[in-house]
Design a protein around this motif. Sequence first.
Motif, PDB file in Angstrom:
ATOM      1  N   GLY A 156       0.818  -1.208   0.000  1.00 51.84           N
ATOM      2  CA  GLY A 156       0.000   0.000   0.000  1.00 51.84           C
ATOM      3  C   GLY A 156       0.846   1.249   0.000  1.00 51.84           C
ATOM      4  O   GLY A 156       0.574   2.208  -0.735  1.00 51.84           O
ATOM      5  N   ASN A 157       1.912   1.247   0.796  1.00 55.72           N
ATOM      6  CA  ASN A 157       2.811   2.396   0.834  1.00 55.72           C
ATOM      7  C   ASN A 157       3.580   2.548  -0.473  1.00 55.72           C
ATOM      8  O   ASN A 157       3.802   3.664  -0.952  1.00 55.72           O
ATOM      9  N   ALA A 158       4.002   1.421  -1.047  1.00 56.73           N
ATOM     10  CA  ALA A 158       4.717   1.474  -2.322  1.00 56.73           C
ATOM     11  C   ALA A 158       3.821   2.013  -3.424  1.00 56.73           C
ATOM     12  O   ALA A 158       4.266   2.797  -4.276  1.00 56.73           O
ATOM     13  N   THR A 159       2.552   1.619  -3.396  1.00 54.83           N
ATOM     14  CA  THR A 159       1.611   2.126  -4.404  1.00 54.83           C
ATOM     15  C   THR A 159       1.433   3.631  -4.274  1.00 54.83           C
ATOM     16  O   THR A 159       1.426   4.360  -5.272  1.00 54.83           O
ATOM     17  N   PHE A 160       1.324   4.094  -3.030  1.00 53.71           N
ATOM     18  CA  PHE A 160       1.183   5.533  -2.822  1.00 53.71           C
ATOM     19  C   PHE A 160       2.430   6.281  -3.276  1.00 53.71           C
ATOM     20  O   PHE A 160       2.339   7.370  -3.857  1.00 53.71           O
ATOM     21  N   ASP A 161       3.616   5.718  -3.026  1.00 53.91           N
ATOM     22  CA  ASP A 161       4.855   6.354  -3.468  1.00 53.91           C
ATOM     23  C   ASP A 161       4.884   6.510  -4.983  1.00 53.91           C
ATOM     24  O   ASP A 161       5.284   7.551  -5.515  1.00 53.91           O
ATOM     25  N   VAL A 162       4.461   5.473  -5.684  1.00 55.29           N
ATOM     26  CA  VAL A 162       4.437   5.531  -7.154  1.00 55.29           C
ATOM     27  C   VAL A 162       3.437   6.582  -7.628  1.00 55.29           C
ATOM     28  O   VAL A 162       3.726   7.392  -8.521  1.00 55.29           O
ATOM     29  N   GLU A 163       2.243   6.578  -7.023  1.00 58.87           N
ATOM     30  CA  GLU A 163       1.223   7.554  -7.417  1.00 58.87           C
ATOM     31  C   GLU A 163       1.667   8.976  -7.114  1.00 58.87           C
ATOM     32  O   GLU A 163       1.421   9.896  -7.910  1.00 58.87           O
ATOM     33  N   TYR A 164       2.329   9.159  -5.980  1.00 63.77           N
ATOM     34  CA  TYR A 164       2.808  10.501  -5.625  1.00 63.77           C
ATOM     35  C   TYR A 164       3.922  10.946  -6.576  1.00 63.77           C
ATOM     36  O   TYR A 164       4.004  12.129  -6.933  1.00 63.77           O
ATOM     37  N   GLY A 165       4.782  10.008  -6.984  1.00 60.91           N
ATOM     38  CA  GLY A 165       5.813  10.346  -7.958  1.00 60.91           C
ATOM     39  C   GLY A 165       5.213  10.825  -9.271  1.00 60.91           C
ATOM     40  O   GLY A 165       5.690  11.798  -9.874  1.00 60.91           O
ATOM     41  N   ARG A 166       4.164  10.158  -9.712  1.00 61.83           N
ATOM     42  CA  ARG A 166       3.475  10.589 -10.932  1.00 61.83           C
ATOM     43  C   ARG A 166       2.806  11.942 -10.724  1.00 61.83           C
ATOM     44  O   ARG A 166       2.751  12.774 -11.637  1.00 61.83           O
TER      45      ARG A 166
END
Length: 361
Positions: A145-155
């Motif tokens: 879940g945290n990794a997904t948020f990191d990717v979305e925030y990077g985008r």
Amino acid sequence: MHSTTTQYVASRRMGLYEPMHPIGMWGEFKGNGCSNASASMILQVETNLDNQSEDTSHGTSGTPNKYDQEASKPVDKVLRRLAQNREAARKSRLRKKAYVQQLENSKLRLMQLEQELDRARQQGMYAGGGLDVSQLTSSGTLNSGNATFDVEYGRWVEEQNRQLNDLKTALHSHTSEGELRVLVNGGMKHYFDLFRMKETAAKADVFYLLSGMWKTPIERLFLWIGGFRPSELLKILSPHIEPLTDEQVLHVCNLNQACQQAEDALSQGMDKLHQFIAESVAKGLLGDANYISQLKAAMENLEALERFVKQADHLRQAALQQMSGILTIRQSARGLLALGEYLERLRTLSSFWLSRHNEPA
């Protein structure tokens, strides 16, 4: 010459003569990879066909130039195909350029994450328990879940940089207010999308969101309940939206005061929650094994952290909306540009900080 022409015309009428077709020649040369030679051959064939038509017209009076028209059609088709190929190649180059840029941005983000992990190892966070093991899966990777948020925030950051470039170009080129309004609305919606992303992330792991590990180190220095403090940003942005009318100055001051009062209320609530949890965990005698009831009470109050993050983001969103209603479209565009550049400079400063040990002495 006259007899040859007569035989040629007679043979065409009987269907015994088929002229050399330009498309067939183009296919041969294209298969051999000789595009330049094929283009010159097309022109040569076209010239030969014109000469043959001219000779035929001299030998037979009243014969129309139908052969010239038929010969030009395949050539036009080939030229159109060449133009289409050039356009397809141009689009392919643009896609490749965008893909390379995306790879470079991803590489930069990966380098930042690696530097933070190295620093965490050096500080003994893995050995000393500073990093919550619940963040790790059985494979040793970060929580999905945290990794997904990191990717979305990077985008989200990449898209914000693109929007900042559009705003900067529009303001420098004196774009109309209608076009500026579209850019401002898009910028506001982009921040609201971030607040929705954070709400989902808080439900998955509110502690990760509050820790600010999804932000750069310098940004974490200014972190307040999972984000920026609205009243501080209003003070930072004010010089970039001037001149203001007397009425606008009054509204901005009132908004700033309201934000400070709401921030104080949320901060006091967080302090009380912190104090209650500390007292709940410390209750009872030292060595007493009957502390489970106190921990359950602390667990129930920990759930309030998610509500605090949500309320803080609602305050940030309300401040942006109120500020947009006070300012003109052009002032709002300058304010969004100033806000985005301020956050971008904090990220750049973090990059300088993280890379300071890699610089040559």
